[in-house]
Every structure is written in structure tokens, then in C-alpha cells.
Write a protein that holds these residues in place. Sequence first.
Motif, PDB file in Angstrom:
ATOM      1  N   GLU B  65       0.835  -1.209   0.000  1.00  0.00           N
ATOM      2  CA  GLU B  65       0.000   0.000   0.000  1.00  0.00           C
ATOM      3  C   GLU B  65       0.867   1.255   0.000  1.00  0.00           C
ATOM      4  N   MET B  66       2.032   1.172   0.637  1.00  0.00           N
ATOM      5  CA  MET B  66       2.961   2.306   0.628  1.00  0.00           C
ATOM      6  C   MET B  66       3.350   2.629  -0.814  1.00  0.00           C
ATOM      7  N   VAL B  68       1.587   2.052  -3.522  1.00  0.00           N
ATOM      8  CA  VAL B  68       0.437   2.667  -4.191  1.00  0.00           C
ATOM      9  C   VAL B  68       0.402   4.156  -3.856  1.00  0.00           C
ATOM     10  N   LEU B  69       0.653   4.441  -2.577  1.00  0.00           N
ATOM     11  CA  LEU B  69       0.640   5.838  -2.123  1.00  0.00           C
ATOM     12  C   LEU B  69       1.775   6.641  -2.776  1.00  0.00           C
ATOM     13  N   ALA B  71       3.498   6.118  -5.422  1.00  0.00           N
ATOM     14  CA  ALA B  71       3.439   6.229  -6.888  1.00  0.00           C
ATOM     15  C   ALA B  71       2.653   7.458  -7.335  1.00  0.00           C
ATOM     16  N   ILE B 145       1.138  -2.268  -8.213  1.00  0.00           N
ATOM     17  CA  ILE B 145       2.061  -1.149  -8.372  1.00  0.00           C
ATOM     18  C   ILE B 145       3.263  -1.373  -7.461  1.00  0.00           C
TER      19      ILE B 145
END
Lengths: 406, 406
Positions: B65-66, B68-69, B71, B145
Amino acid sequence: MGVIVQKFGGTSVADTERIRNVAKRVAKTYDAGHDVVVILSAMAGVTDQLISMASTICERPEKREMDVLLATGEQTTAALLAMTLISMKYPARSLMGFQAEVRTDCAFGNARILDIHADRIEVLLRQRNIVVIAGFQGHDCEGNITTLGRGGSDTSAVAIAAAIKADVCEIYTDVDGVYTTDPNICSKARKIKSIAYDEMLEMASLGAKVLQIRSVEFAKKYNVPIHVRSSFSQEEGTMVWSEEADMERLLVSGITCSKNDARIMVKGVPDQPGMAAKVLAPIAEAGIVVDMIIQSSPKNGTNDIAFTVPRTEYKAAMEIEQRVVEAIGAEGVYGDESIAKVSVVGIGMKSHSGVAAKMFSTLAAENINIRMISTSEIHISCVIVEKYAELAVRALHTAFGLDSDL
Amino acid sequence: MGVIVQKFGGTSVADTERIRNVAKRVAKTYDAGHDVVVILSAMAGVTDQLISMASTICERPEKREMDVLLATGEQTTAALLAMTLISMKYPARSLMGFQAEVRTDCAFGNARILDIHADRIEVLLRQRNIVVIAGFQGHDCEGNITTLGRGGSDTSAVAIAAAIKADVCEIYTDVDGVYTTDPNICSKARKIKSIAYDEMLEMASLGAKVLQIRSVEFAKKYNVPIHVRSSFSQEEGTMVWSEEADMERLLVSGITCSKNDARIMVKGVPDQPGMAAKVLAPIAEAGIVVDMIIQSSPKNGTNDIAFTVPRTEYKAAMEIEQRVVEAIGAEGVYGDESIAKVSVVGIGMKSHSGVAAKMFSTLAAENINIRMISTSEIHISCVIVEKYAELAVRALHTAFGLDSDL
């Protein structure tokens, strides 16, 4: 145990503290044994910030790139919610529009959802994941990022709920449901427990802002029950579903009011065939949407044609009609921006007469002149002078028995 | 007419005004008839802001999730540059990592590029588009991602340059090239016109910060010439390319200095087989990377083992060695955080003797004690007391004839 889609708007995810509250609510639903898919908007204000940043580059940024830029808003909140859930020991996973396979047309900035391949979402749900999906975005057939236009996250939520055959699509917002009218105008407004898709569509198109029209259309088409409720309380909100569902049977469900229109009247139009088209076709050609149209009975070989346009298009429409007046030899064109459209909406009207009469007499009793009238099977709208709008709403709310007991 | 990759770092795209400057530079290259692919970092500071936002959620945010953030940072700048170019009437198109098909492994937060399918990029180039690619990001085989870790945009740029067989990969940064040493330490530092991959690798790993080591490794592997230059001037910078290329032939190309290490010495280790392993294995098991190791000649049946570790791991390493000392009956453990590693680097050293002798005598002439020494084919490093680091750098810079004429 059901499949539940929960959509949270921008104010519900405005900072990491509020995102934590959303996570708690999602976790509670998950703990109750449901499969949960969460759809998120961008943090309140972020989309506007991005638009304003782009506007420092040029007045009309290219639309494909604008969508790439705007999509970052929902990407951020989806990642933050997923990591919050994971930090609380819940199995969560974020998906962007392209990963959730929300396929749209390529109308950048205002794309329409074509279909959703729910395979990946369903596999993740079967593994008991909480699936967190960035709302408002999709991808076209070339793999470009697209966005669905303002309020598009509601549409994302309903479309995904339809694709995975969810039992309900819960739309969490900063109000606690759909009201009989705007509580800011009428203190006696009451929360509606249950409303039919068609009524909701009329309410939305006539001025109620709580749900995007497109999302309600989608819900109606795929028969997805929507539960509009507050993200700041546990109270039940408003169910929006098909007419057949069990619901209160009221003659009128709500009163709406819109101040977004302007009225234009072309006077002294020669009473000959084809004249209405000559008056209105140039407006349509300019891409201006006409709402109400009224033609008076002929008098002295001429009649008057009045219509309403969005207030934002008022000036353009007036200029067009001035040219029309010269071309067809009409008497003149008169405009009025200070109008309001007040409407009563209700499925009960289908089988009852007397609603129109009651509306007109209620307005008359308040000395409010009606300038234009339009009707459908389930609504009646009257155009009145803008300054009487609030008075009209309150009077109609009382007359149709909608006042709360408070 | 060539194919040119241009990579711009965070300070070059820090706001929309600077993005406009980048656009002008890109446009100029395009106007000269070249095919141009642009790789961008996030705006300076944005990645740190995102990390700090995530840290309000939990101490160690989940890595997928990091990514995704994070990016979103490069997505933003790529969209902004593309819309700037389009507003200037240049045909531009942004691609995210997944759209440019930068395929990586799934080591979230520190992913390695596996391959790049350059088809889409090449089609866009053939249509004479300027292709703007979000650096630092890719996608794994499941479509997640990923990000490449700090400074990953350099690696993106070189990898994409390799994939499309670019003639050169220009890395635009806030310094105007690679220097013989840190100009902040030595005012006589000179910009190097041309340097070999291997020298650059040694320079980077010994403390020069201008290029990420991984990007140089990639460039060497695929023989991609890198041109390091300033985004704020038109001057030529430094070419990094293969040894065979035409370049200045200097004995020593540069002097580096690093203060990131600490020294640990275990005294009085019994002179028996296997003792070095007993001293160092627990350090490796704790995941601490040891750089230099020196074992003294035995004296009275014992010897001393000294080694360096990253300063951030100093405390942990000291605690480990205290336990080791008790277990093997050594005399004691002594540590020193106040050390610096000064190195001379040069491909010319391969075929010349006397470099080490010159280095030692230069330091001796300044009364600087050498605590440890390590060498490779193309570098010699000395550990000295930290406070003499700058003096040592300046003395060596002069001694090896690197001083500029200024």
C-alpha cells in the motif's frame, strides 16, 4: 452473511484520523461476517487543489492528462485506508480503477462505465480480503486512465455493487439520508426512510444534491439497493430501491427547489407552422439544454414562446434569441434570471389526482404567482419569482403533510 | 537524429513554474529532430510528505500500500509535464509504470526491474509523440504497483533507455556533473568530463551522491551512456560510459569521503582457526553489512580483529561483540564512531603502481594517522579520524593533480 459495498465521500476521508474512523466502520461490517468492498473519493478539497494546480499551467488542460492527475486523489485515499486496515490486522488490499478492471469509454473527464470484470475483486473476497477500490476512475480500452466526472465515485460504487451482485450499496456522506426537502430551507424537513429509484431520480434532477443522478440511473438499471447514510453516526439513513420494495406510501415524497435556471420569453412570434422550431433549434445547436417550454394561445395572429435554460447559459441564449427575433419578425425577447423552480415529487401521484390543484392553491394562498408549469407522471414543477422560493417550499411541505412532529 | 532519454529529478519539477522550464528544454530537444522520452521524479519533498502522512497511521505501513501511495508523486509530475507540453502545442503523452510496462519483481518498496516491453513507447515515438514516463514505479506480474526505492527514477531512466536503445540517457539534476571530489569540501574540485562505469560505481559506493549505484550498474550492463548535467544551465555535464570510450586518462579520477561508518575492534582474540568467523558471523546473522575487515598479526597467542559497520548499526554491533568477547574469551571490544573513510578512485590505477604509496605519504605529510586500509583494482580507501577528513580530501586532491586551474 451478505456482500456489502460501502462508499465514503471526501469529507469522510478528509484526513488520516477520519480514515481511521472509516476503517473501524468497515472492520465492524467485516467482523459481522460480510464480504466488504469499499469505494473511496479523494480527500475533501484535494480534487479542487489539483484542478487549481493544473490551471496555473493553462486555462484548459488537456483532458487525458487531467484525468491522470485527478486519479491520484483517490489513489491516495485507497492506499491510506488499506494500510490503516492492515495496521489493525485486517486483510485489506487496494485496487485502482485499472486493477479493478472498471472499463469505461474514452470520454476523458466524463467517462461512462462500459463494464466491470469483477473476477479479481471476487477472488480477493473469496480469500476474505477487504477490497478497497479507488472511486471516480477507470481505464479505457487502450489502458488510459479515465475519470467519471464530478461525483463519479457514487457511480463507481453502484456499478461495482452491480458487478459483484452486492446485497446493498451503502453511500456514506456528510448528511444522514435523503430529506423531504432541504433542511436548511425548511426546519420541519423529515428524513425519508425509503424512496423509489424514479422518485430519487426526479429529486436529484430537480435539485436534491445527495446522490449523483448517474449513480441512481445505474442502480435502477441493475436493481442495486442504495442505502444513503451518515459516516458520522450509526443511524439508519434512506433506502433507495425499486418501487416494488416495501415502502411508505405517501402521495408526495419530497419538495425540491432549484435556482439554477433562467427564463427567456420570445414575444409576438407569428402564429405559423415551424415557428417554435425556429425559436428553439438555434439554442439546441449551441449545445444549450432547454428544460421547460411553454407556448401561449395565439392572440392577434401571434403567440409567445417561453422556455428555461441553465443560468450559466443565459447570456448566450439571449444573444441567440435576439438574432432569432430579427430573423422571424417577432416582437422582442425578454429574460429573467431571478426565477426558482419548486417541485413536488412522489410516486403516489401516479394513482392520485388533485396534487396539481393542491400545489397551485397552496402557492396562491401565499400570493405567489406561477410563471410556468411542467409535469411528469411523478412530479409537478412551478417556476416562480426567486425571492419566494423558500416560502413556497415551506408552504408545500406543510400542505402535503410532510412536516415532522418535532 | 537520435533517441534521447531525459530524466529530471525532484528539484527540477518542484513546482509548475519549474515544470515549464523542463518542458522548454524537452521541446528544444524535440525540435532538433530527436525522439524524446522523459522520466520524472516526484516534486521535491512530496515523497517525504507522503511517507510522513503514512506514518501518522502506523509506524511501519504495509509495503504494497505504501507503493500505491508513493506512486502518486510521479503520476502527478508526469501528468503536469505532459499537459504543459500539450499547452505549448507539442504532442505529449504521459505513461505510468504499468502503462510503460516496466515489469519488476514484487519486492514492494525496493523492487528490481525485470524487463520493459517498449512496444507502446516505441509506437508513440514513431508517431512523433514526446513520451513522459512516471519514474520510480513499475508493476509486478500480478499487476500490483511497485516502486524501486530511493533514487529509483535514475534506474527507471537508464532501464528505459536500454529498452528503447537510446543514444544517451541524460540525467538532469541540481548539480552540473560529477566532480573530482565534493566541492563543498574542496574549492578546487573540478567537474569530470568523462568517467567510466566502474569508476562511477566506486565513486558512488564510496560516497559520491550524484547517481544511484543501481542505475550505474544498469547502464554498465546494457552499455547505456549517461550524461549527468544541470537542469538549470545549458552547460555540458559529465559523461558516464564504458572504459573503451574516448576519455581523459588520469591516474586518479576522484577523491571521495564518507562518514557513514563506525569502527569496531575486538582485542585479544585467541589465535586459533575459526575465530574470525566466531567474531563476524553473529554480525552477518543480524543483517549488518561489514565493509572493511583487518586482522593483526598474532602476538602472545592472540590477535586483534577490526572491522567497520554502518554507523546506524553501531550500537547493535557493539552489543553483539560484547557477547562474543565473553563467549570466546577475548580481551575486550572497543568502538569508534568518529571515523571517516577517504578514498582515491581511478581506472588508471589498474596499470600504474605507486598510487597507494603516494596516498599514504600524502596523509603522513599532514600528520594524519591511517587506522585501516582497503583496496580494489581501481580504488584505495583509508579510515582516518573523522576530524581530519576534509584536510585529507584537499591534500589528496592536490597530490593527485586534480586541482582546477581556478
